[in-house]
Design a protein around this motif. Structure first.
Motif, PDB file in Angstrom:
ATOM      1  N   SER A 100       8.004 -14.288  -0.295  1.00 52.70           N
ATOM      2  CA  SER A 100       7.012 -13.192  -1.439  1.00 52.70           C
ATOM      3  C   SER A 100       7.130 -11.852  -0.669  1.00 52.70           C
ATOM      4  N   SER A 101       7.133 -11.830   0.362  1.00 55.40           N
ATOM      5  CA  SER A 101       6.899 -10.536   1.290  1.00 55.40           C
ATOM      6  C   SER A 101       8.377  -9.833   1.063  1.00 55.40           C
ATOM      7  N   ALA A 102       9.263 -10.319   1.286  1.00 54.84           N
ATOM      8  CA  ALA A 102      10.648  -9.995   0.941  1.00 54.84           C
ATOM      9  C   ALA A 102      10.832  -9.221  -0.561  1.00 54.84           C
ATOM     10  N   PHE A 103      10.431 -10.178  -1.280  1.00 50.67           N
ATOM     11  CA  PHE A 103      10.370  -9.846  -3.083  1.00 50.67           C
ATOM     12  C   PHE A 103       9.610  -8.469  -3.223  1.00 50.67           C
ATOM     13  N   ALA A 104       8.171  -8.679  -2.580  1.00 53.07           N
ATOM     14  CA  ALA A 104       7.432  -7.546  -2.687  1.00 53.07           C
ATOM     15  C   ALA A 104       7.832  -6.058  -2.330  1.00 53.07           C
ATOM     16  N   LEU A 105       8.435  -6.321  -0.961  1.00 51.40           N
ATOM     17  CA  LEU A 105       8.806  -5.056  -0.557  1.00 51.40           C
ATOM     18  C   LEU A 105       9.965  -4.434  -1.004  1.00 51.40           C
TER      19      LEU A 105
END
Length: 247
Positions: free
Chosen positions: A174-179
């Motif tokens: 989710s962090s990778a997707f958001a960034l």
């Protein structure tokens, strides 16, 4: 013991967090800069290509056993697909109202900035607008959701989950997707110059993180990656509708 990776890749990698990080680096870093380039040049052709590559990653790297493990299988509970669609649609509309409340129709509003890439003519009749909306909606509901979910909630999530469990893996993917979505909104190209919008970007990234968690929840509830795809597809539909008809 069956292995998630195809024999060729199994000689080079283990299906673990290191492999997941490798995938993020080879797919997400080029994508980030391709999107930024598209925002400045107006040429979005390579974005479709990167989505196809993302969708092909499980087929390229994974064995049949691996593809089943990441959720590339039929759902056993179709009611969760319906709930996923409704939830994704609601989330996108909620994000529209948040943007309108905080930033109105300025370029600090994420939907306003993303909408400029659609190049909707100011003088367009309702019939032509409906046709353009349909084309954009069908594209947005297929390429991005399939490519991103097979990649993020599929192969990337599962490789991290093998090392650290589902909860922590969900935070990572989710962090990778958001960034990665800072390239869509955050680093903005307006009036031929780049700007970084700190506050709206922070809200946008946090929103993308929580939306990603939603996608994972529906992958888990539906026992299939298609739960995540359906939720993501509905989110994109809602976003495109808001851009065309509410802004």
């Amino acid at each position: 013991m069956e292995n998630e990776l195809r024999p060729f890749w199994n000689r080079l990698f283990s299906f673990d967090w290191k492999f997941g990080l490798f995938l993020i680096l080879i797919i997400c870093v080029p994508r980030f800069f391709l999107v930024l380039s598209a925002n400045s040049s107006g040429n979005y052709g390579y974005i479709g290509l990167i989505m196809i590559i993302s969708a092909m990653a499980p087929i390229l790297f994974l064995s049949k056993y691996g593809r089943i493990k990441i959720g590339m299988t039929k759902t056993k509970n179709y009611s969760w697909l319906v709930i996923a669609f409704i939830t994704g649609l609601f989330a996108s509309i909620l994000l529209y109202f948040l943007g309108q409340f905080l930033y109105g129709s300025s370029y600090e509003n994420w939907y306003t900035y993303i909408g400029k890439s659609y190049k909707i003519p100011s003088a367009i009749n309702e019939n032509d607008k409906a046709i353009l909306f349909t084309v954009m909606a069908l594209t947005g509901m297929t390429f991005s959701p399939i490519g991103e979910e097979l990649f993020f909630r599929g192969i990337v999530h599962s490789s991290f989950a093998k090392s650290m469990g589902n909860k922590k893996a969900s935070i990572v993917d989710s962090s990778a997707f958001a960034l990665i979505h800072i390239s869509h909104f955050g680093l903005v190209f307006i009036n031929n110059k780049w700007s970084f919008l700190m506050q709206p970007t922070s809200i946008w990234v946090l929103s993308m993180f929580f939306v990603s968690i939603l996608f994972f929840i529906f992958r888990k509830r539906s026992s299939s990656i298609w739960g995540a795809v359906i939720c993501h597809s509905a989110f994109n539909l809602g976003m495109i509708y808001c851009i065309f008809y509410l802004l």
